[in-house]
Design a protein around this motif. Structure first.
Motif, PDB file in Angstrom:
ATOM      1  N   GLN A   1      11.462   8.956   1.417  1.00 44.73           N
ATOM      2  CA  GLN A   1      10.930   7.365   1.007  1.00 44.73           C
ATOM      3  C   GLN A   1      11.270   6.290   2.447  1.00 44.73           C
ATOM      4  O   GLN A   1       9.719   5.666   1.729  1.00 44.73           O
ATOM      5  CB  GLN A   1      11.991   6.779   0.106  1.00 44.73           C
ATOM      6  CG  GLN A   1      12.022   7.494  -1.293  1.00 44.73           C
ATOM      7  CD  GLN A   1      11.173   7.535  -2.389  1.00 44.73           C
ATOM      8  OE1 GLN A   1      10.711   6.364  -2.368  1.00 44.73           O
ATOM      9  NE2 GLN A   1      10.800   8.802  -2.057  1.00 44.73           N
ATOM     10  N   GLY A   2      11.895   6.514   2.979  1.00 39.45           N
ATOM     11  CA  GLY A   2      11.482   5.329   3.969  1.00 39.45           C
ATOM     12  C   GLY A   2      10.658   6.087   5.042  1.00 39.45           C
ATOM     13  O   GLY A   2       9.600   4.466   5.664  1.00 39.45           O
ATOM     14  N   LEU A   3       9.092   7.313   5.204  1.00 37.25           N
ATOM     15  CA  LEU A   3       8.457   7.169   5.418  1.00 37.25           C
ATOM     16  C   LEU A   3       7.390   7.313   4.639  1.00 37.25           C
ATOM     17  O   LEU A   3       6.340   6.704   5.347  1.00 37.25           O
ATOM     18  CB  LEU A   3       7.864   8.510   6.000  1.00 37.25           C
ATOM     19  CG  LEU A   3       8.859   9.494   7.437  1.00 37.25           C
ATOM     20  CD1 LEU A   3       8.959  10.749   7.083  1.00 37.25           C
ATOM     21  CD2 LEU A   3       8.417   9.027   8.456  1.00 37.25           C
ATOM     22  N   ALA A   4       7.787   7.245   3.434  1.00 37.38           N
ATOM     23  CA  ALA A   4       6.263   6.934   2.241  1.00 37.38           C
ATOM     24  C   ALA A   4       6.133   5.259   2.052  1.00 37.38           C
ATOM     25  O   ALA A   4       5.165   4.240   2.783  1.00 37.38           O
ATOM     26  CB  ALA A   4       6.754   7.059   0.889  1.00 37.38           C
ATOM     27  N   TRP A   5       7.105   4.160   2.751  1.00 35.64           N
ATOM     28  CA  TRP A   5       7.667   2.915   2.768  1.00 35.64           C
ATOM     29  C   TRP A   5       6.649   2.589   4.476  1.00 35.64           C
ATOM     30  O   TRP A   5       6.691   1.665   3.666  1.00 35.64           O
ATOM     31  CB  TRP A   5       8.464   2.373   2.568  1.00 35.64           C
ATOM     32  CG  TRP A   5       9.408   1.431   3.135  1.00 35.64           C
ATOM     33  CD1 TRP A   5       8.632  -0.428   2.078  1.00 35.64           C
ATOM     34  CD2 TRP A   5       9.490   0.329   4.490  1.00 35.64           C
ATOM     35  NE1 TRP A   5       8.890  -1.320   2.566  1.00 35.64           N
ATOM     36  CE2 TRP A   5       9.375  -1.482   4.212  1.00 35.64           C
ATOM     37  CE3 TRP A   5       9.787   0.932   5.858  1.00 35.64           C
ATOM     38  CZ2 TRP A   5       9.648  -2.173   5.339  1.00 35.64           C
ATOM     39  CZ3 TRP A   5      10.090  -0.021   7.087  1.00 35.64           C
ATOM     40  CH2 TRP A   5       9.599  -1.279   6.121  1.00 35.64           C
ATOM     41  N   GLY A   6       7.576   2.997   5.206  1.00 33.87           N
ATOM     42  CA  GLY A   6       6.859   2.722   6.462  1.00 33.87           C
ATOM     43  C   GLY A   6       4.977   3.088   6.537  1.00 33.87           C
ATOM     44  O   GLY A   6       4.328   2.396   7.387  1.00 33.87           O
ATOM     45  N   VAL A   7       4.272   4.108   5.861  1.00 35.70           N
ATOM     46  CA  VAL A   7       3.040   4.280   5.718  1.00 35.70           C
ATOM     47  C   VAL A   7       2.585   3.452   5.047  1.00 35.70           C
ATOM     48  O   VAL A   7       1.554   2.481   5.431  1.00 35.70           O
ATOM     49  CB  VAL A   7       3.037   5.584   4.984  1.00 35.70           C
ATOM     50  CG1 VAL A   7       1.564   5.985   4.889  1.00 35.70           C
ATOM     51  CG2 VAL A   7       2.935   7.169   6.075  1.00 35.70           C
TER      52      VAL A   7
ATOM     53  N   LEU B   1       3.278   0.472   4.494  1.00 38.55           N
ATOM     54  CA  LEU B   1       3.531  -0.936   5.500  1.00 38.55           C
ATOM     55  C   LEU B   1       2.980  -1.189   6.528  1.00 38.55           C
ATOM     56  O   LEU B   1       1.584  -1.466   6.614  1.00 38.55           O
ATOM     57  CB  LEU B   1       5.085  -1.016   6.183  1.00 38.55           C
ATOM     58  CG  LEU B   1       5.335  -1.895   6.635  1.00 38.55           C
ATOM     59  CD1 LEU B   1       5.251  -3.269   5.942  1.00 38.55           C
ATOM     60  CD2 LEU B   1       6.623  -1.859   7.666  1.00 38.55           C
ATOM     61  N   ILE B   2       2.179  -0.130   7.368  1.00 39.30           N
ATOM     62  CA  ILE B   2       1.087   0.192   8.083  1.00 39.30           C
ATOM     63  C   ILE B   2      -0.317  -0.647   7.728  1.00 39.30           C
ATOM     64  O   ILE B   2      -0.244  -0.514   7.961  1.00 39.30           O
ATOM     65  CB  ILE B   2       1.503   1.136   8.851  1.00 39.30           C
ATOM     66  CG1 ILE B   2       2.159   0.998   9.653  1.00 39.30           C
ATOM     67  CG2 ILE B   2       0.558   1.811  10.138  1.00 39.30           C
ATOM     68  CD1 ILE B   2       3.387   2.324  10.645  1.00 39.30           C
ATOM     69  N   PHE B   3      -0.851   0.837   6.150  1.00 38.71           N
ATOM     70  CA  PHE B   3      -1.684   1.425   6.439  1.00 38.71           C
ATOM     71  C   PHE B   3      -2.175   0.222   5.180  1.00 38.71           C
ATOM     72  O   PHE B   3      -3.302   0.041   4.474  1.00 38.71           O
ATOM     73  CB  PHE B   3      -1.858   2.515   5.701  1.00 38.71           C
ATOM     74  CG  PHE B   3      -1.995   3.632   7.139  1.00 38.71           C
ATOM     75  CD1 PHE B   3      -3.696   3.202   8.633  1.00 38.71           C
ATOM     76  CD2 PHE B   3      -1.410   4.521   7.503  1.00 38.71           C
ATOM     77  CE1 PHE B   3      -3.035   4.162   9.184  1.00 38.71           C
ATOM     78  CE2 PHE B   3      -1.533   5.129   8.419  1.00 38.71           C
ATOM     79  CZ  PHE B   3      -1.879   5.085   8.991  1.00 38.71           C
ATOM     80  N   GLY B   4      -1.060  -0.035   4.255  1.00 37.92           N
ATOM     81  CA  GLY B   4      -1.455  -1.111   3.353  1.00 37.92           C
ATOM     82  C   GLY B   4      -1.800  -0.370   2.136  1.00 37.92           C
ATOM     83  O   GLY B   4      -2.346  -0.778   0.910  1.00 37.92           O
TER      84      GLY B   4
END
Length: 65
Positions: free
Chosen positions: A51-57, A59-62
């Motif tokens: 979930q953290g990685l999905a949130w980060g992706v 955030l970065i790529f919109g």
């Protein structure tokens, strides 16, 4: 390595089986419970990381909603 005949092999297997200490019913139950707890904790850990990685992706790529 010396070859053994089938009768001698069976005797050796029985001797080795007599040396085995089998776990009690209580020990088996506790070990099984600990395995389930560790599987649950590992699943929870990987869910949180995913979930953290999905949130980060996102955030970065919109990407995504």
């Amino acid at each position: 390595m010396a070859k053994t005949n089938p009768g001698q092999f069976v005797r050796q297997v029985r001797q080795e089986l007599n040396k085995v200490t089998w776990p009690s019913r209580k020990e088996t139950g506790i070990s099984t419970l600990m395995v389930f707890v560790m599987v649950f904790l590992a699943a929870l850990f990987f869910f949180v990381v995913d979930q953290g990685l999905a949130w980060g992706v996102q955030l970065i790529f919109g990407l995504g909603g």
